[in-house]
Design a protein around this motif. Structure first.
Motif, mmCIF file in Angstrom:
data_model
loop_
_atom_site.group_PDB
_atom_site.id
_atom_site.type_symbol
_atom_site.label_atom_id
_atom_site.label_comp_id
_atom_site.label_asym_id
_atom_site.label_seq_id
_atom_site.Cartn_x
_atom_site.Cartn_y
_atom_site.Cartn_z
ATOM 1 N N UNK A 284 0.796 -1.214 0.081
ATOM 2 C CA UNK A 284 0.201 0.237 -0.186
ATOM 3 C C UNK A 284 0.876 0.857 0.100
ATOM 4 N N UNK A 285 1.898 1.228 0.352
ATOM 5 C CA UNK A 285 3.345 2.062 0.535
ATOM 6 C C UNK A 285 3.537 2.594 -0.799
ATOM 7 N N UNK A 286 3.778 1.389 -1.316
ATOM 8 C CA UNK A 286 4.537 1.815 -3.165
ATOM 9 C C UNK A 286 3.574 2.097 -4.286
ATOM 10 N N UNK A 287 4.610 2.325 -5.290
ATOM 11 C CA UNK A 287 4.182 2.578 -6.849
ATOM 12 C C UNK A 287 4.674 0.689 -7.458
ATOM 13 N N UNK A 288 6.400 0.419 -6.576
ATOM 14 C CA UNK A 288 6.305 -0.455 -7.248
ATOM 15 C C UNK A 288 6.321 -1.836 -7.113
ATOM 16 N N UNK A 289 7.253 -2.565 -7.513
ATOM 17 C CA UNK A 289 7.265 -3.932 -7.561
ATOM 18 C C UNK A 289 8.590 -4.804 -7.815
ATOM 19 N N UNK A 290 9.418 -5.346 -7.139
ATOM 20 C CA UNK A 290 10.187 -5.880 -7.720
ATOM 21 C C UNK A 290 9.056 -7.759 -7.723
ATOM 22 N N UNK A 291 9.046 -8.116 -8.519
ATOM 23 C CA UNK A 291 8.554 -9.963 -8.184
ATOM 24 C C UNK A 291 10.050 -11.314 -8.211
ATOM 25 N N UNK A 292 10.158 -11.862 -7.248
ATOM 26 C CA UNK A 292 11.622 -12.363 -8.084
ATOM 27 C C UNK A 292 10.841 -13.609 -7.910
ATOM 28 N N UNK A 293 11.590 -14.767 -8.638
ATOM 29 C CA UNK A 293 10.845 -16.029 -8.956
ATOM 30 C C UNK A 293 13.349 -16.639 -8.729
ATOM 31 N N UNK A 294 12.391 -17.567 -7.955
ATOM 32 C CA UNK A 294 13.823 -18.095 -7.850
ATOM 33 C C UNK A 294 14.104 -19.183 -9.537
ATOM 34 N N UNK A 295 15.226 -19.389 -9.776
ATOM 35 C CA UNK A 295 15.543 -19.683 -11.839
ATOM 36 C C UNK A 295 15.414 -21.402 -10.778
ATOM 37 N N UNK A 296 15.604 -21.884 -9.849
ATOM 38 C CA UNK A 296 15.386 -23.302 -9.306
ATOM 39 C C UNK A 296 14.522 -23.861 -9.107
ATOM 40 N N UNK A 297 13.510 -23.044 -8.970
ATOM 41 C CA UNK A 297 12.017 -23.853 -7.953
ATOM 42 C C UNK A 297 11.350 -23.450 -9.087
ATOM 43 N N UNK A 298 11.020 -22.302 -9.236
ATOM 44 C CA UNK A 298 10.005 -21.583 -10.761
ATOM 45 C C UNK A 298 8.592 -21.294 -9.571
#
Length: 595
Positions: free
Chosen positions: A92-106
């Motif tokens: 709620x306090x942001x305008x953007x988000x880094x969506x992080x995905x583990x390359x080995x887990x998916x």
């Protein structure tokens, strides 16, 4: 204002959020080399020991690019489903988000649920493929999963490794170019949203806020709109690794406020700060109310410490807004609190924090959920503890909360997971193959079956692969009864539970057997019974400690021996009438460890 960027990091558990945050802090020289350590933002001992993030942490960084200096307000969020309320507040306090995905887990369940939270708030999503240096990384497959999920282009996905420091510059550049600058009117009256707070025993309550309109200066007289309280802004500033006092915080920025507030009740997360002289027209829409999933009683071991425990709970609630509590009493344990948690891990963490941060030793009772009872008189009652359930003859229908559980797993574990869910009275609603070996199973399940050990067992049988996410569905009628545990004919309300009729016998029998091992032997016989209403369904006996009264009889008449045994029997009977049973702490926890 055009150079401010507010963004958070969201991901599933163990996908490398905190490590990536470390690299961003390091790259922007926010912290001196000598102060740098792993998981820098996780400042609680518990977080370091368990390797999980429990609290969201905000930090401000400066990043120079193309001759301009950009101010980044970064919030690192937890990944576990039990702390999703922290994530929703950070978003709620942001305008953007880094969506992080583990390359080995998916992509896993929490990735999806946190992503939906961000999309609902119209955040700009920057997908990051982390841990690409691992030997088991599958960048192409996982990239395809991300494209399916958020519909971005392949070149939008940033390849990175938090451990090796790969791709950090690309992430920072993407934040500058893709995340929008905050909107707001600097000339309007002050309007700021409180999204976190902590208790400092020297300086009172520190409020962390984000300014939407206007500006706040040191020494201003401010008002909290919800509570109506007024304060002086004694100190304001921004959040580096240490707090950095400033004289003014402008529109779009994130900062902290200290005004010597001592009462925890006066600060509500989601409240709006405005000026007393020139208040804003309306409060910002705060956050939705938290929905507790698990209810348990927390009692002080010493009854005299009740007030200290209340103090500790109020201070903890500042730091953990998802904790809900109200006072209650129990015949066996005295005065305490009925607390609502978001899950079993949350409950465990709260108990640990009470012990570590506030030196409180507490007893936690059996977790339960809130039931809805329709009585024969046509009234509706809400029951969150077994002791509140009316007598069976006054009950018409008992309704229990259901959840919709989404489990993502490898296809080889589908069978065992299905049988676990069926065992917990779950109904299979849907089964979708996301890829050739990843399945998404959707179940409707009673929440009371999930609150105990469901998540742990799910992780065990799937070797840690299955990920669970759930949403609240509503109430449905069930055949539920109250199972009482009686010691010497006395009901012990702290051990009672509301269970499904089909499971009552098995539950009662196992609990009696467990208690027989845990209760210390007395001079008299202790009967442990499980009962539904007046009907006893299981019994175990703790044998009495006996003195050998026949030791002095060597030979002689049998009637002489019988007389001594009868005398002893009378004594034991009298003892049993006046004696009471001390219940050790382990016995209350036994219910949690029945399997």
């Amino acid at each position: 204002m055009k150079n401010i960027r507010n963004f958070c990091i969201i991901a599933h558990i163990d996908h490398g959020k905190s490590t990536l945050a470390d690299r961003l802090i390091e790259f922007t020289n926010t912290v001196q080399k000598r102060d740098m350590m792993n998981q820098l933002l996780d400042d609680m001992d518990l977080e370091r020991e368990r390797g999980i993030t429990i609290k969201s942490h905000a930090i401000q960084m400066q990043y120079p690019k193309d001759g301009e200096v950009y101010t980044f307000n970064l919030i690192d969020t937890p990944g576990h489903v039990d702390f999703s309320y922290e994530v929703s507040r950070s978003i709620a306090a942001c305008e953007g988000a880094l969506l992080i995905v583990d390359a080995s887990q998916g992509i896993e369940a929490q990735t999806i649920s946190n992503l939906y939270l961000a999309i609902n708030h119209d955040l700009e999503i920057i997908p990051v493929l982390n841990k690409i240096d691992l030997p088991g990384a599958m960048p192409d497959e996982v990239s395809d999963q991300i494209i399916d999920l958020i519909g971005c282009k392949k070149e939008d996905i940033i390849h990175a490794s938090g451990k090796e420091g790969i791709g950090i510059q690309d992430i920072l550049d993407a934040v500058v170019s893709r995340v929008p600058a905050p909107k707001g009117e600097p000339s309007e009256p002050l309007q700021a949203l409180i999204f976190d707070s902590t208790f400092n025993s020297y300086r009172g309550i520190e409020v962390i806020f984000r300014v939407y309109n206007g500006e706040i200066r040191k020494g201003d007289r401010v008002k909290f709109m919800n509570t109506g309280k007024e304060y002086f802004a004694d100190e304001i500033g921004t959040l580096g690794l240490e707090q950095e006092p400033k004289s003014i915080i402008k529109t779009g920025d994130v900062g902290y406020l200290i005004s010597g507030i001592k009462e925890a009740k006066e600060v509500k997360v989601g409240d709006t700060i405005s000026h007393v002289a020139n208040p804003c027209k309306s409060a910002i829409q705060g956050f939705e109310e938290v929905k507790p999933m698990v209810f348990a009683g927390i009692y002080p071991v010493e009854t005299s410490e009740f007030e200290d425990l209340r103090d500790a709970m109020e201070k903890l609630q500042l730091n953990d807004a998802s904790l809900v509590w109200e006072p209650e009493t129990s015949a066996a344990l005295g005065f305490g609190f009925r607390c609502g948690f978001l899950g079993m891990l949350h409950m465990e963490i709260v108990q640990e924090r009470l012990e570590r941060e506030f030196d409180m030793t507490v007893i936690t009772t059996v977790p339960s959920v809130k039931f809805k009872v329709l009585t024969t008189a046509g009234e509706t009652q809400w029951v969150s503890a077994p002791s509140e359930l009316p007598e069976p003859n006054l009950i018409n229908i008992v309704e229990e909360p259901y959840i919709k559980a989404q489990i993502i797993t490898k296809s080889e574990y589908t069978g065992v997971i299905m049988s676990l869910c069926m065992d917990k009275r779950g109904i299979l609603v849907n089964q979708i193959y996301l890829t050739t070996d990843r399945v998404e199973l959707t179940f409707d399940m009673p929440l009371s079956e999930v609150v105990f050990d469901f998540f742990d067992r799910l992780k065990t049988i799937s070797r840690g692969y299955a990920s669970l996410d759930y949403e609240y569905k509503g109430y449905e009628p069930g055949y539920l009864v109250k199972l009482d545990i009686m010691l010497n004919g006395e009901k012990v309300d702290a051990l009672s539970a509301i269970v499904h009729r089909d499971k009552a016998y098995d539950w009662g029998k196992r609990l009696c057997e467990k208690l027989r091992e845990l209760l210390p032997r007395q001079q008299f016989e202790i009967a442990i019974q499980a009962a539904i209403g007046q009907k006893i369904i299981a019994r175990e006996t703790v044998k009495a400690l006996r003195k050998d009264v026949l030791a002095k009889c060597y030979g002689g008449d049998i009637s002489r021996k019988r007389k001594l045994l009868e005398k002893q029997k009378k004594g034991k009977k009298r003892m049993r009438q006046v004696g009471n049973v001390e219940i050790p702490q382990e016995a209350f926890m036994a219910v949690l460890k029945l399997d």
